[in-house]
Scaffold this active site. Structure first.
Site, mmCIF file in Angstrom:
data_model
loop_
_atom_site.group_PDB
_atom_site.id
_atom_site.type_symbol
_atom_site.label_atom_id
_atom_site.label_comp_id
_atom_site.label_asym_id
_atom_site.label_seq_id
_atom_site.Cartn_x
_atom_site.Cartn_y
_atom_site.Cartn_z
ATOM 1 N N CYS A 12 0.836 -1.202 0.000
ATOM 2 C CA CYS A 12 0.000 0.000 0.000
ATOM 3 C C CYS A 12 0.877 1.261 0.000
ATOM 4 O O CYS A 12 1.441 1.610 -1.022
ATOM 5 C CB CYS A 12 -0.979 -0.032 1.182
ATOM 6 S SG CYS A 12 -2.338 1.152 1.009
ATOM 7 N N GLU B 188 -1.710 -9.207 2.792
ATOM 8 C CA GLU B 188 -1.592 -9.863 4.101
ATOM 9 C C GLU B 188 -2.942 -10.225 4.699
ATOM 10 O O GLU B 188 -3.048 -11.144 5.518
ATOM 11 C CB GLU B 188 -0.813 -8.971 5.081
ATOM 12 C CG GLU B 188 -1.502 -7.698 5.540
ATOM 13 C CD GLU B 188 -1.261 -6.503 4.629
ATOM 14 O OE1 GLU B 188 -1.437 -5.354 5.086
ATOM 15 O OE2 GLU B 188 -0.906 -6.718 3.463
ATOM 16 N N HIS C 8 -3.460 -4.876 0.061
ATOM 17 C CA HIS C 8 -2.967 -5.461 1.314
ATOM 18 C C HIS C 8 -3.121 -6.987 1.239
ATOM 19 O O HIS C 8 -4.044 -7.551 1.827
ATOM 20 C CB HIS C 8 -3.767 -4.934 2.503
ATOM 21 C CG HIS C 8 -3.484 -3.516 2.864
ATOM 22 N ND1 HIS C 8 -2.511 -3.148 3.768
ATOM 23 C CD2 HIS C 8 -4.045 -2.352 2.430
ATOM 24 C CE1 HIS C 8 -2.488 -1.833 3.896
ATOM 25 N NE2 HIS C 8 -3.409 -1.316 3.092
#
Length: 556
Positions: free
Chosen positions: A385, A521, A519
């Site tokens: 990001c 993750e 993102h």
């Protein structure tokens, strides 16, 4: 549906989220359809505008909800996407009740906490379970028993047993047994008082789970059972372990799964816990190890980067490697002088550099220095990001010749605004829930690093979650590409935006320099690691080998 309510006492941050997620993992391992709900008693509508230093990261779901970080624990442990409406706050409940009152839904009634607020709480819990198609719903009540903010929620969950029946509702209470080194004894009085407080609002726990530094001796377990009127075989010790992925195994070994089966009248099933056994083995006895520098501004609060850290752990499992984190305060990178060794002293011993997401100007120049160091020294780099925007700014300044390039978030008068506010964000005045949020598609360019990582070497579309307001300015994409930057992913089908929003970039000829606007993750799991993170750790292992250190295995 059956409902398991998890409450906590004595102090906050005992680990109710991990306990709930671990129990969910045990039920999932038995083949049940499970979902989880997090209740947060604060008046905020969601977690989107709260300080990371106080509450940790904001976890974004596929639907775009900005939620408490425990929702992330649920998704990782249960290996599923938590549906909308699974993070219930006081603000949401009161907002809806007031809306209904204004609309005349309660015409002639005096609107009160009981039954109107409690009914709305119960409705939201049931809707979350039905929306997930769940057989068992885990509901964690945030805060501690005795907090004034929690009282309406405790009353609502008390009513569930009357509404749904004894065999369909289970109450689990997590509490603390401190160990006093001066007297060499575990103290059970806080637990006794916590259970008594819970009983005072009409809830008697079926299971007591005790947090402690070490596994409780049997005599302490018997004492807790006696003073809380909970059977001894339903008092479980949640003691400190080396990693949270050990918790499901430790609780199953003590018989938590069997106790829940008995209390909810479920069929006895032998769980398949191979995923957790393998994860713990790799974490404890890896073949290799790498060190990753995480250059951020919340380095004093690791929970602000919880999903990132877990994704690196998942990537480590995939590569049979331990991932050690070197925390780098980005502000110190900005202020480091050559006399003190400069960047080489802080980054010269790491195998990879990760710049995470974030907001605000603090530490930005330090992050730019970190990206430059990775680019010029061949160190694997992963930007997430803001980390992608940082990489673009650095490349624009130092390679594309755009002196003074910056983001309008940090410098509204920059001569080259290579990062700018998205047009649809310009007129937005509010902050809560107004960013680009949730799952968005990314078209990946053929024959790029990121396309290969996602298993679509000839190009293809994948989806990742987003949370941002700013983007790479389309006016500069051609100039950046002319300078050699590869735009390897874009958002497809954005009306009036040409090739679409820039989703990922990479640098040709670099061992691994990948950055994403998304993102990834948030979608990483122990059993399904995020492709960019798995590739990043693999590249870090390769970089470590190039520096003359042994690498025994390398997988992506």
């Amino acid at each position: 549906m059956k409902y398991i309510f998890v409450t906590g006492g004595v102090v906050s941050s005992l680990g109710k989220g991990v306990a709930s997620a671990s129990l969910g993992a045990l039920l999932r391992a038995r083949g049940y359809r499970v979902t989880a709900v997090k209740i947060d008693p604060y008046i905020n509508i969601d977690a989107g505008t709260m300080r990371p230093y106080e509450h940790g990261e904001v976890f974004v779901t596929a639907s775009g909800a900005e939620t408490d970080l425990d929702i992330g624990n649920y998704e990782r442990f249960l290996d599923l996407d938590i549906p909308p409406g699974s993070n219930i706050t006081t603000g949401q409940v009161y907002q809806e009740v007031i809306r209904k009152e204004r609309a005349g839904d309660y015409l002639s009634q005096t609107v009160q906490v009981i039954p109107h607020i409690t009914d709305e709480i119960k409705r939201r819990i049931k809707v979350a379970g039905e929306g997930a198609g769940a057989e068992i719903v885990l509901i964690e009540v945030g805060g501690t028993v005795g907090d004034i903010e929690s009282l309406p929620f405790l009353e609502a969950i008390r009513q569930f047993r009357f509404d749904e029946g004894d065999e369909n509702v289970l109450y689990l209470h997590l509490t603390l047994v401190p160990y006093l080194g001066t007297s060499n004894e575990f103290k059970t009085k806080p637990t006794q008082h916590s259970v008594a407080t819970l009983r005072s609002v009409g809830i008697s726990p079926d299971i007591v789970m005790v947090r402690s530094k070490e596994k409780l001796p049997s005599e302490i377990t018997r004492k807790i059972a006696l003073f809380t009127s909970v059977r001894e075989n339903r008092v479980f010790s949640s003691f400190d372990v080396s990693h949270v992925y050990e918790v499901p195994l430790a609780l199953e070994e003590q018989g938590l799964g069997k106790a829940v089966e008995d209390l909810l009248k479920l069929e006895r099933v032998h769980p398949n816990l191979g995923v957790w056994t393998n994860a713990v083995r790799t974490i404890k006895q890896p073949t290799n190890a790498v060190t990753i520098a995480l250059a951020g501004k919340y380095t004093a609060m690791p929970d602000a980067y919880l999903s990132l850290l877990e994704s690196l752990t998942h990537a480590g499992i995939a590569n049979d490697a331990r991932v050690n984190i070197k925390w780098i305060n980005a502000e110190e990178l900005d202020n480091s002088s050559e006399e003190e060794g400069g960047l080489e002293a802080q980054l010269g011993d790491v195998d990879g550099i990760l710049v995470p997401g974030g907001f605000g100007i603090r530490g930005i120049e330090g992050k730019i220095h970190a990206a430059e160091y990775a680019r010029t020294n061949g160190v694997p780099y992963l930007g997430i990001c803001l980390g992608m925007q940082i990489a673009v700014i650095e490349y624009a300044r130092n390679v594309a010749g755009l002196s003074g390039a910056n983001s309008t978030e940090f410098d509204a008068y920059a001569p080259h605004r290579v990062i700018d506010l998205m047009p649809e964000q310009v007129e937005i005045a509010g902050l809560g829930g107004t960013m680009r949020l949730g799952d968005w598609p990314m078209d990946l360019k053929a024959d790029t690093q990121i396309a290969r990582l996602y298993g679509v070497p000839d190009g293809g579309t994948v989806r990742e979650r987003h949370r941002h307001r700013f983007e790479v300015n389309p006016a500069y994409t051609e100039r950046l590409q002319d300078a050699g930057l590869i735009i390897s992913g874009v958002t497809p089908g954005v009306a009036g935006r040409g090739a679409g929003l820039v989703e990922s970039i990479e640098i040709p000829g670099h061992p691994f320099f990948v950055a994403l606007q998304a993102h990834p993750e948030f979608k990483s799991r122990p059993m399904r690691p995020s492709p960019p993170f798995a590739g990043f750790v693999a590249a870090a292992l390769a970089h470590k080998g190039l520096r003359g250190e042994t690498v025994q295995s390398l997988t992506v």
